[in-house]
Motif scaffolding. Structure first.
Motif, PDB file in Angstrom:
ATOM      1  N   VAL A 176      48.325 -48.224  -5.367  1.00 52.44           N
ATOM      2  CA  VAL A 176      47.089 -48.744  -4.759  1.00 52.44           C
ATOM      3  C   VAL A 176      47.192 -50.249  -4.546  1.00 52.44           C
ATOM      4  O   VAL A 176      46.554 -50.815  -3.649  1.00 52.44           O
ATOM      5  CB  VAL A 176      45.848 -48.372  -5.613  1.00 52.44           C
ATOM      6  N   MET A 188      48.005 -50.864  -1.071  1.00 52.20           N
ATOM      7  CA  MET A 188      47.199 -50.126  -0.079  1.00 52.20           C
ATOM      8  C   MET A 188      46.061 -50.995   0.450  1.00 52.20           C
ATOM      9  O   MET A 188      45.385 -51.676  -0.329  1.00 52.20           O
ATOM     10  CB  MET A 188      46.566 -48.882  -0.731  1.00 52.20           C
ATOM     11  N   LYS A 212      39.584 -50.964  -6.520  1.00 54.58           N
ATOM     12  CA  LYS A 212      40.912 -50.378  -6.345  1.00 54.58           C
ATOM     13  C   LYS A 212      41.301 -49.459  -7.493  1.00 54.58           C
ATOM     14  O   LYS A 212      42.088 -48.525  -7.295  1.00 54.58           O
ATOM     15  CB  LYS A 212      41.941 -51.474  -6.138  1.00 54.58           C
ATOM     16  N   ALA A 247      50.147 -44.952   3.218  1.00 53.59           N
ATOM     17  CA  ALA A 247      48.862 -45.602   3.528  1.00 53.59           C
ATOM     18  C   ALA A 247      48.348 -45.131   4.882  1.00 53.59           C
ATOM     19  O   ALA A 247      47.157 -44.869   5.057  1.00 53.59           O
ATOM     20  CB  ALA A 247      49.030 -47.119   3.506  1.00 53.59           C
ATOM     21  N   GLU A 248      49.256 -44.992   5.841  1.00 50.70           N
ATOM     22  CA  GLU A 248      48.862 -44.513   7.176  1.00 50.70           C
ATOM     23  C   GLU A 248      48.166 -43.152   7.070  1.00 50.70           C
ATOM     24  O   GLU A 248      47.101 -42.930   7.648  1.00 50.70           O
ATOM     25  CB  GLU A 248      50.113 -44.408   8.051  1.00 50.70           C
ATOM     26  N   PHE A 291      44.689 -43.384   5.052  1.00 52.39           N
ATOM     27  CA  PHE A 291      43.568 -44.062   5.716  1.00 52.39           C
ATOM     28  C   PHE A 291      43.264 -43.529   7.117  1.00 52.39           C
ATOM     29  O   PHE A 291      42.290 -43.957   7.735  1.00 52.39           O
ATOM     30  CB  PHE A 291      43.792 -45.579   5.722  1.00 52.39           C
TER      31      PHE A 291
END
Ligand code: FMN
Length: 487
Positions: free
Chosen positions: A224, A227, A235, A330-331, A334
């Motif tokens: 995280v 991120m 977080k 992350a892509e 999110f």
């Protein structure tokens, strides 16, 4: 599969999956261990555990934990990273509950969020060794020098914890930290990052900022840190959301909660008067960054650690390295958040060679003129996608992950004068080597969607060539009859 709760559990899981190799030969954290990690990353190879760290008896070093497909998933105990994002936004995609039974079900969903909250515990493994004052020296730790022209040794996978005084929420950021001397680190949180924001807020309130730099610990908390969790979401809570259960935390004397399973915790105060020269450092654009002045200085006060600590480091450089896999995770995580804010977005792809801040390709379901530019401008206004230099927008039938399809759309659908947008004098990634000033450059948007008549002088877009399916089927049968298979 449950998410491992500590670095040690992650190493066990990796070993169980045949994705960890132990290195017995003595290697130095100065250039040698980073060289081995770089080779492992370049070959999508195993995680490495160095059991004999030259110059640092009693230490082990782990690296390349996440540098191959599937390893972030292993660390988070899931096969479906996108589902993590849906946990956050799914309520927004459902009609409101009307009947009592539906309302109760909705309430259960809210209570479910409590499962992800951090859990305070009274003991931590890192209480075994506590070094104070003159004993708390950075030279004890096997920090890395990654590239020959780096300006010094660095903490490359430290999670910097800081409490935001405006909200009380915990921020965790993976920011590189350069060893200035035995007691001081230059903190490289960039202009637009949450850690810097919390630091400036502390200073604005007249105090000095306290930070805790954590090595190892709960893998979800490690991840995280890298991120782009939207401010002001906590977080540690988001780490719990990623792992599907709360992170066990221990509260330090400074009040900062850190994962109880951490290997090492460095407590420091960030001196508002100290301004360090940081770098050069071989960064993820593939160039040396710096030296540059003006970075805040963290002064080490206390070091906590296990009696048999495992240090964790990474190496960044020209893609593809370990950080690419974290970026791709992350892509996925999110994507549901972006799709909630911009419902026309169908899919998106930060190509790994585009360094994440360099290039984004996004496909949309277009229904009105000018929509592609609206999407670009929205993304340039959102969190860390605002740092992206080049955005290409394609129609929903173009796969943003297929470079061939994207090249076709850019070539066939773009009239440069109409469809290319250059935003001058905009904020940009602070490390962008091409920007005329750090953090200040320009943006390029390419609208590679098919144009509606309103966008095309009233002319309809030409129909795409499509085969006649009946003819195709007949010809295929004829060819197969002659032993020719064309799939
Ligand atoms: C290995 C690695 C090194 C990183 N180094 C830095 C850095 O030095 N400075 C920085 O601002 N971001 C760095 N990042 C990116 C941040 O971790 C990322 O932007 C994250 O969202 C920061 O957290 P924040 O949004 O809470 O500030 C790095 C990421 C990785 C994976």
């Amino acid at each position: 599969m449950a998410a491992p709760r500590s670095l040690r559990e992650l190493l066990e899981a990796l070993e169980g999956a045949g994705q960890l190799r132990r290195v017995k030969a003595p290697l130095s954290p100065v250039l040698e261990i980073p060289a081995a990690l770089r080779m492992a990353m370049r070959s999508r190879g195993p995680a490495l555990l160095f059991e004999n760290v030259r110059g640092h008896p009693g230490w082990r070093v782990a690296g390349n934990l996440f540098g191959a497909p599937g390893r972030v998933e292993l660390a988070l105990g899931t096969r479906d990273l996108e589902a993590i994002g849906w946990r956050l936004v799914s309520a927004a995609w459902r009609p409101p509950p009307l009947g009592l039974r539906e309302k109760l079900r909705g309430l259960a969903g809210v209570l479910d969020m409590a499962r992800y909250a951090p859990k305070l515990v009274g003991r931590a493994a890192f209480e075994e060794v506590v070094l104070e004052g003159g004993e708390a020296r950075l030279s004890r730790l096997p920090l890395f020098k990654c590239w020959p022209r780096d300006g010094g040794r660095y903490i490359t996978f430290g999670q910097t914890y800081i409490l935001d005084p405006a909200t009380g929420v915990a921020n965790i950021g993976v920011y590189r930290l350069m060893e200035l001397d035995d007691k001081r680190l230059a903190v490289h949180w960039q202009l637009h990052k949450r850690g810097r924001h919390a630091y400036l807020e502390s200073i604005r309130r007249g105090g000095e900022a306290r930070v805790a730099i954590v090595i190892g610990g709960d893998p979800a908390a490690m991840l995280v840190g890298a991120m782009p969790v939207p401010y002001p979401l906590d977080k540690l809570l988001f780490a719990g959301l990623m792992a599907g259960r709360g992170v066990e935390v221990y509260r330090l004397p400074s009040g900062i909660p850190v994962p109880a399973s951490a290997e090492v915790v460095i407590e420091a105060r960030v001196d508002p008067r100290g301004e360090a020269v940081e770098g050069p450092f071989g960064d993820h654009w593939g160039y040396y960054d710096g030296p540059s002045p003006g970075w805040p200085v963290a002064v080490v006060e206390r070091i906590w650690m296990r009696s048999d600590p495992i240090y964790v480091g990474t190496v960044v450089g020209k893609p593809v390295m370990e950080d690419a896999y974290i970026g791709k995770a992350a892509e996925a995580i999110f994507k549901p958040v972006i799709r909630t804010l911009l419902p026309e977005v169908v899919d998106l792809n930060f190509p790994v060679h585009g360094v994440f801040q360099g290039m984004l390709i996004v496909s949309i379901r277009k229904t009105y003129p000018g929509q592609a530019k609206k999407v670009m401008m929205a993304l340039w206004g959102l969190g860390q996608t605002s740092l992206t230099k080049i955005i290409v927008v394609v129609d929903e039938d173009v796969d943003p992950r297929d470079p061939g399809q994207v090249a076709w759309a850019v070539s066939a659908n773009v009239d440069p004068q109409r469809d290319v947008l250059v935003v001058p004098a905009a904020h940009t990634d602070q490390l962008d080597p091409a920007a005329p000033a750090p953090g200040y450059g320009s943006k390029l948007g390419i609208d590679a969607t098919r144009k509606l008549p309103e966008e095309n002088n009233g002319r309809p877009w030409p129909p795409e060539v499509e085969p006649d399916p009946e003819v195709d089927a007949r010809v295929r049968r004829i060819l197969e009859g002659e032993g020719i298979r064309l799939d």
